[in-house]
Write a protein that holds these residues in place. Structure first.
Motif, PDB file in Angstrom:
ATOM      1  N   UNK A  24      68.927  -6.791 127.536  1.00  0.00           N
ATOM      2  CA  UNK A  24      69.378  -8.008 126.860  1.00  0.00           C
ATOM      3  C   UNK A  24      69.859  -7.673 125.447  1.00  0.00           C
ATOM      4  N   UNK A  25      70.805  -8.493 124.972  1.00  0.00           N
ATOM      5  CA  UNK A  25      71.280  -8.335 123.594  1.00  0.00           C
ATOM      6  C   UNK A  25      70.269  -8.916 122.630  1.00  0.00           C
ATOM      7  N   UNK A  26      69.742 -10.063 123.010  1.00  0.00           N
ATOM      8  CA  UNK A  26      68.719 -10.715 122.195  1.00  0.00           C
ATOM      9  C   UNK A  26      67.968 -11.697 123.079  1.00  0.00           C
ATOM     10  N   UNK A  27      66.791 -12.105 122.609  1.00  0.00           N
ATOM     11  CA  UNK A  27      66.027 -13.072 123.373  1.00  0.00           C
ATOM     12  C   UNK A  27      64.580 -12.655 123.530  1.00  0.00           C
ATOM     13  N   UNK A  28      63.926 -13.345 124.448  1.00  0.00           N
ATOM     14  CA  UNK A  28      62.487 -13.160 124.632  1.00  0.00           C
ATOM     15  C   UNK A  28      62.205 -12.401 125.926  1.00  0.00           C
ATOM     16  N   UNK A  29      61.315 -11.433 125.822  1.00  0.00           N
ATOM     17  CA  UNK A  29      60.821 -10.722 126.998  1.00  0.00           C
ATOM     18  C   UNK A  29      59.322 -10.967 127.076  1.00  0.00           C
ATOM     19  N   UNK A  50      60.766  -2.282 116.357  1.00  0.00           N
ATOM     20  CA  UNK A  50      60.982  -3.226 115.270  1.00  0.00           C
ATOM     21  C   UNK A  50      61.082  -4.672 115.722  1.00  0.00           C
ATOM     22  N   UNK A  51      60.556  -4.988 116.910  1.00  0.00           N
ATOM     23  CA  UNK A  51      60.628  -6.348 117.434  1.00  0.00           C
ATOM     24  C   UNK A  51      59.270  -7.026 117.279  1.00  0.00           C
ATOM     25  N   UNK A  52      59.260  -8.263 116.752  1.00  0.00           N
ATOM     26  CA  UNK A  52      57.987  -8.975 116.622  1.00  0.00           C
ATOM     27  C   UNK A  52      57.437  -9.371 117.989  1.00  0.00           C
ATOM     28  N   UNK A  65      54.597 -11.373 124.369  1.00  0.00           N
ATOM     29  CA  UNK A  65      55.943 -11.946 124.202  1.00  0.00           C
ATOM     30  C   UNK A  65      56.660 -11.196 123.073  1.00  0.00           C
ATOM     31  N   UNK A  66      57.738 -10.559 123.423  1.00  0.00           N
ATOM     32  CA  UNK A  66      58.501  -9.750 122.466  1.00  0.00           C
ATOM     33  C   UNK A  66      59.851 -10.421 122.227  1.00  0.00           C
ATOM     34  N   UNK A  67      60.179 -10.602 120.958  1.00  0.00           N
ATOM     35  CA  UNK A  67      61.452 -11.230 120.609  1.00  0.00           C
ATOM     36  C   UNK A  67      62.411 -10.177 120.082  1.00  0.00           C
TER      37      UNK A  67
END
Length: 194
Positions: A24-29, A50-52, A65-67
């Motif tokens: 994904x380019x961006x979003x929630x996993x 570096x993902x919250x 949950x990784x954004x």
């Protein structure tokens, strides 16, 4: 995007999470795991990239949950790019203590090599390690993937003969001590597993 990592052995939860994030380019996993070790490993991956991330528990499940932000920079390394590194494997098992555990760890280690870039330039197999490159070994498919990507896989001919495996090699090429020494000297770093 959701990743169901329940029941998956290490390092599968991390690898599946990494693939989901790369897709994904961006979003929630959302990654669903069932043990603390997997939870911590997934959280460490998120931190490294570096993902919250946040987490919540649902019964015996843990959901991490990784954004992935739109401005996040995904490290891109070509699979064809090889690091000036030689990996020398001298045993079927990884570490000492329990042989069955050692085999599980070695299988996971070789699989993980296919998922971490850049690949090492050369992998050497000698002594009992040659059995990993022979017919029936569990990691053949992973080693074939590495070889197809350009990793040089050398298997000690003397060791194959010692174990009467001369006609059982399934991946890589039969080598000799001179070539092995050359390979060890031709790289900046060598990691030896025995």
């Amino acid at each position: 995007m959701k990743v169901n990592a329940i029941g998956l052995p290490c390092p599968q939860p991390v690898i599946q999470t990494k693939k989901a994030l790369e897709a994904i380019e961006s979003g929630l996993v959302e990654v669903v795991v069932d043990n603390m070790v997997a939870r911590e490993n997934v959280k460490k991956l998120a931190a490294k990239l570096g993902f919250p991330c946040q987490e919540r528990e649902e019964g015996d499940k843990i959901i991490v949950m990784i954004t992935k932000g739109q401005d996040a920079v995904k490290p891109e390394v070509s699979a064809a790019q090889l690091a000036p590194r030689t990996l020398a494997i001298a045993a079927e098992t990884m570490g000492r203590g329990d042989e069955e555990l050692g085999k599980i760890l070695m299988k996971g280690f070789i699989y993980s090599l296919t998922e971490v870039h850049p690949y090492p330039k050369t992998i050497l197999f000698y002594n009992g390690g040659v059995k990993l490159a022979c017919e029936g070994a569990e990691s053949i498919e992973d080693l074939e993937k590495l070889e197809a990507a350009g990793v040089e896989i050398l298997v000690c001919g003397t060791c194959l003969n010692f174990f009467d495996l001369g006609d059982k090699i399934a991946v890589g090429s039969v080598s000799n001590m001179y070539t092995i020494v050359e390979a060890l000297q031709d790289t900046e770093n060598t990691l030896i597993l025995s």
